[in-house]
Design a protein around this motif. Structure first.
Motif, PDB file in Angstrom:
ATOM      1  N   LEU A 240       0.487  13.324  -3.467  1.00 30.17           N
ATOM      2  CA  LEU A 240       1.767  12.666  -3.702  1.00 30.17           C
ATOM      3  C   LEU A 240       2.596  13.505  -4.662  1.00 30.17           C
ATOM      4  O   LEU A 240       2.332  13.541  -5.871  1.00 30.17           O
ATOM      5  N   ASP A 241       3.599  14.169  -4.122  1.00 30.91           N
ATOM      6  CA  ASP A 241       4.428  15.047  -4.939  1.00 30.91           C
ATOM      7  C   ASP A 241       5.563  14.260  -5.593  1.00 30.91           C
ATOM      8  O   ASP A 241       6.140  13.356  -4.985  1.00 30.91           O
ATOM      9  N   ASN A 242       5.870  14.602  -6.842  1.00 27.51           N
ATOM     10  CA  ASN A 242       7.016  14.034  -7.575  1.00 27.51           C
ATOM     11  C   ASN A 242       6.950  12.507  -7.662  1.00 27.51           C
ATOM     12  O   ASN A 242       7.896  11.803  -7.299  1.00 27.51           O
ATOM     13  N   VAL A 243       5.846  11.993  -8.182  1.00 29.06           N
ATOM     14  CA  VAL A 243       5.723  10.544  -8.303  1.00 29.06           C
ATOM     15  C   VAL A 243       6.629   9.980  -9.391  1.00 29.06           C
ATOM     16  O   VAL A 243       6.762   8.755  -9.508  1.00 29.06           O
ATOM     17  N   ASP A 244       7.257  10.868 -10.185  1.00 28.12           N
ATOM     18  CA  ASP A 244       8.226  10.386 -11.167  1.00 28.12           C
ATOM     19  C   ASP A 244       9.605  10.196 -10.545  1.00 28.12           C
ATOM     20  O   ASP A 244      10.533   9.770 -11.226  1.00 28.12           O
ATOM     21  N   ALA A 245       9.747  10.480  -9.245  1.00 27.40           N
ATOM     22  CA  ALA A 245      10.990  10.204  -8.536  1.00 27.40           C
ATOM     23  C   ALA A 245      10.994   8.752  -8.069  1.00 27.40           C
ATOM     24  O   ALA A 245       9.989   8.036  -8.180  1.00 27.40           O
ATOM     25  N   GLU A 246      12.121   8.312  -7.519  1.00 25.72           N
ATOM     26  CA  GLU A 246      12.277   6.920  -7.107  1.00 25.72           C
ATOM     27  C   GLU A 246      11.212   6.539  -6.071  1.00 25.72           C
ATOM     28  O   GLU A 246      11.002   7.229  -5.089  1.00 25.72           O
ATOM     29  N   PRO A 267     -12.465   4.505  -1.153  1.00 26.46           N
ATOM     30  CA  PRO A 267     -12.686   5.935  -0.874  1.00 26.46           C
ATOM     31  C   PRO A 267     -11.400   6.745  -0.816  1.00 26.46           C
ATOM     32  O   PRO A 267     -11.271   7.639   0.014  1.00 26.46           O
ATOM     33  N   LEU A 268     -10.445   6.445  -1.687  1.00 26.68           N
ATOM     34  CA  LEU A 268      -9.147   7.120  -1.657  1.00 26.68           C
ATOM     35  C   LEU A 268      -8.934   7.881  -2.963  1.00 26.68           C
ATOM     36  O   LEU A 268      -8.850   7.277  -4.033  1.00 26.68           O
ATOM     37  N   LEU A 269      -8.839   9.202  -2.861  1.00 30.09           N
ATOM     38  CA  LEU A 269      -8.499  10.028  -4.019  1.00 30.09           C
ATOM     39  C   LEU A 269      -6.999  10.310  -3.963  1.00 30.09           C
ATOM     40  O   LEU A 269      -6.515  10.949  -3.025  1.00 30.09           O
ATOM     41  N   ALA A 270      -6.272   9.835  -4.948  1.00 30.74           N
ATOM     42  CA  ALA A 270      -4.840  10.081  -5.047  1.00 30.74           C
ATOM     43  C   ALA A 270      -4.613  11.186  -6.074  1.00 30.74           C
ATOM     44  O   ALA A 270      -4.981  11.043  -7.237  1.00 30.74           O
ATOM     45  N   VAL A 271      -4.001  12.290  -5.628  1.00 28.26           N
ATOM     46  CA  VAL A 271      -3.634  13.388  -6.520  1.00 28.26           C
ATOM     47  C   VAL A 271      -2.115  13.483  -6.492  1.00 28.26           C
ATOM     48  O   VAL A 271      -1.523  13.705  -5.431  1.00 28.26           O
ATOM     49  N   ALA A 272      -1.486  13.288  -7.633  1.00 28.42           N
ATOM     50  CA  ALA A 272      -0.032  13.234  -7.714  1.00 28.42           C
ATOM     51  C   ALA A 272       0.476  14.336  -8.628  1.00 28.42           C
ATOM     52  O   ALA A 272      -0.296  14.977  -9.355  1.00 28.42           O
ATOM     53  N   THR A 273       1.780  14.545  -8.610  1.00 21.76           N
ATOM     54  CA  THR A 273       2.414  15.492  -9.540  1.00 21.76           C
ATOM     55  C   THR A 273       3.613  14.821 -10.193  1.00 21.76           C
ATOM     56  O   THR A 273       4.230  13.920  -9.622  1.00 21.76           O
TER      57      THR A 273
END
Length: 660
Positions: A240-246, A267-273
């Motif tokens: 998930l890119d740019n989770v600080d966006a709307e 079983p879900l790995l969430a990797v965000a930026t």
């Protein structure tokens, strides 16, 4: 970027699957957030992790480039990516979510007064969706999916049109059996689905939140059901890119809340930026970022588990922030491998200027690639930040490269915030700008918000040690706290950003002088002698600085204390640090004679040493990299000073050796 440590964390979390179920009995999986300044390579790191996991179910979503989506719509798009068939991997099916997405279709209205008729309507809609899923014939929907999921990176994928309107493909029988049974509650499945359909027509925030919650519950339930049904060796991954966006926080907040309430690992790995830590609700920590952040070398699943308080006071423990580091000199050299043979000085200069800021280093290397490899290449490299950057189709005067980069780095800040940050760059330590009232001419809103904005965007860092290593010599950190009254060590602006801001401040002589004079007076008032001389030098008061250093050479207890003071003072910014057409060596004599005529006549070695170290503070004055041009002058002046100073100053000879 420190991708090795992040890669290890990623692989560790992906493999925490036990008997086909994700880590039962433990904390489950964190929401890993890769944080870094704008341009630090967050998206590139995410793309690399996607490549590493490309043979297992994974999906990509960019909250900045996609239009605003509600949480259940994001879940639907992620389900689409995760349901793609991967070689030697059973496909993930989403019967609960599929049915729920169908029910909330704006074009579907179920009869709330006749459950038999509502059931017929639902079966008919499900049959239509199953038949229509065979073709992707709506170009606009396909384009939207490409944008949201970045599916162009997945070779051979077949797109399904209108994901939210036509959910992921799955056998009709599974949708009926598994999907219907899961929605059963106090009432029959049909009645519950009719109620969900009615809620989806509502415009109230409460009802909309209820729909999002129910469908995201279905998303997680489908994942748990699939991992319980078939043994798998890796958790699935959403990037998930740019989770600080709307929209980013809306989705992840709901995901974390559902995990917290269920207490059942999924079983879900969430990797965000994110580039703004103020938008990340992770565990609180003191410091400008306001959130607990680990380095790539510290990051691990065990480290995350150890950080969770017992019992947890809130849901913030689910978040795990890891900060990308700047590139090393070797990594920047790899970026510039294409021009290293022709312009060997370009990669090391790009690293020294940017301190390894990934995007900025790339921009400098692009500019360097356009420099012809002839005799004046060194002159052009010294002036690289002044290189004009023309815009396509724009006939106006091309702005210099430094202004273009600064504009992009501060994207998201308004004009007044940018102007205030330019003024703040005059202060050595960021907090001193507030303490000295440098921002009194700006609005209260800007004064109150700028420090937080700069801190949460991760532009505040620990100070760089001021010693030979920061001037082109050898050794770093060896003078730490050597002075009786050392600098406080409070956060400073990232050296690269500050260099760009100082160049902007220097374009106005009056603003430059006013800011440094105000800071000098404030430091004098509160007894900070090193900073008083620092700003005196920034104002060109070289005679006064040399007088002070001459006295302190005999008054301070040892050589290390004096060297600490010398480097701390000569770290001051120079309003015109570089003249591309004139080497720094030639400028030392002129600066010494023009700014300190008395000291140049009486204390020539010390005056030239101060001037040379002052100039060497700018990386462009340290060409070539293997033998910085000012090193001979600095080493010689240290030797000369050692010969004519107190006999105990043998440490000056040792310091001279660091520049050989």
């Amino acid at each position: 970027m420190g991708i090795e440590g992040i890669e290890a964390l990623y692989q560790e979390c992906r493999t925490k699957v036990q008997d086909g179920r994700a880590g039962r009995g433990g904390r489950g999986l964190p929401v890993v957030v890769l944080v870094g300044t704008r341009g630090s390579g967050r998206t590139a790191a995410l793309a690399w992790l996607g490549y590493l996991g490309s043979h297992r179910p994974h999906a990509f979503y960019d909250f900045a480039s996609a239009g605003p989506r509600r949480p259940h719509e994001v879940a639907g798009r992620l389900a689409y990516g995760l349901s793609h068939r991967f070689a030697r991997q059973p496909s993930l099916l989403f019967p609960r979510l599929t049915l729920g997405l169908l029910v909330v279709d704006p074009g579907l209205s179920l009869d709330a007064n006749d459950s038999r008729r509502a059931g017929h309507q639902l079966r008919h809609a499900l049959q239509d969706a199953h038949e229509n899923n065979a073709a992707a014939d709506r170009a606009a929907d396909v384009a939207g999916l490409l944008q949201d999921l970045n599916l162009l990176q997945i070779p051979g994928i077949g797109l399904l049109a209108g994901l939210i309107r036509r959910p992921p493909r799955l056998p009709l029988g599974i949708a009926r059996r598994t999907g219907f049974s899961w929605y059963a509650g106090p009432h029959t499945p049909v009645d519950e689905l009719v109620a969900l359909n009615r809620l989806s027509k509502s415009r109230t925030d409460v009802d909309r939140a209820a729909v999002d919650r129910r469908l995201c519950e279905a998303f997680l339930a489908d994942l748990r059901g699939e991992y319980a049904r078939r043994r798998r060796d890796r958790n699935c991954v959403v990037l998930l890119d740019n989770v600080d966006a709307e929209g980013g926080r809306d989705f992840l907040d709901l995901l974390v809340r559902l995990r917290d309430e269920s207490g059942v690992p999924d079983p879900l790995l969430a990797v965000a930026t994110a580039s703004d830590t103020g938008r990340i609700p992770g565990p609180f920590a003191r410091g400008p970022a306001g959130v607990w952040i680990r380095s790539p070398e510290q990051a691990s699943h065990a480290d995350w588990e150890r950080s969770v308080p017992d019992p947890p006071p809130d849901a913030s423990w689910h978040w795990y922030c890891v900060q990308l580091r700047d590139l090393t000199a070797a990594e920047v050299s790899q970026l510039g491998a294409g021009i290293a043979d022709r312009l060997p000085e370009a990669p090391p200069l790009a690293h020294r200027l940017t301190r390894g800021h990934a995007w900025s280093a790339g921009r400098l290397l692009e500019a360097a690639a356009r420099i012809p490899g002839r005799g004046d290449a060194e002159v052009l490299l010294r002036g690289i930040l002044a290189t004009p950057v023309p815009s396509a189709g724009d006939d106006s005067e091309a702005p210099p490269l430094d202004r273009v980069i600064l504009r992009d780095l501060l994207d998201g800040m308004n004009e007044e915030q940018r102007a205030a940050l330019v003024v703040c760059s005059a202060a050595r330590e960021f907090d001193a700008a507030w303490d000295a009232d440098l921002l009194e001419s700006f609005t209260l809103r800007t004064r109150n918000g700028l420090a937080r904005e700069t801190g949460t965007r991760l532009w505040l860092v620990d100070p760089v040690p001021q010693d030979a290593g920061a001037r082109g010599g050898r050794g770093s950190g060896y003078l730490e706290n050597s002075h009786p009254r050392p600098l406080s060590g409070r956060p400073v602006l990232h050296p690269w950003l500050r260099l760009l801001l100082l160049q902007e401040l220097a374009r106005s002589r009056s603003r430059w002088d006013e800011a440094h004079e105000q800071l000098q007076v404030w430091h004098m008032l509160y007894g900070h002698p090193l900073d008083v001389r620092y700003h005196a030098l920034a104002l060109g008061q070289l005679d006064d600085v040399v007088d002070h250093l001459a006295r302190s050479l005999t008054e301070l207890p040892d050589t290390d204390a004096w060297l600490y003071e010398l480097y701390a003072v000569t770290a001051a910014p120079l309003r015109t640090p570089v003249l591309p057409e004139r080497t720094a060596t030639l400028r030392v004599d002129r600066i010494s004679a023009e700014l300190a005529p008395r000291s140049f006549a009486e204390r020539r070695a010390l005056t030239m040493l101060v001037a040379a170290l002052w100039l060497a503070g700018d990386p462009r004055n340290r060409l070539p990299a293997a033998r910085p041009e000012l090193n001979d002058t600095i080493g010689s002046m240290f030797q000369s000073l050692a010969m004519h100073s107190d006999p105990r100053r043998v440490g000056l000879r040792h310091e001279a050796a660091k520049y050989i």
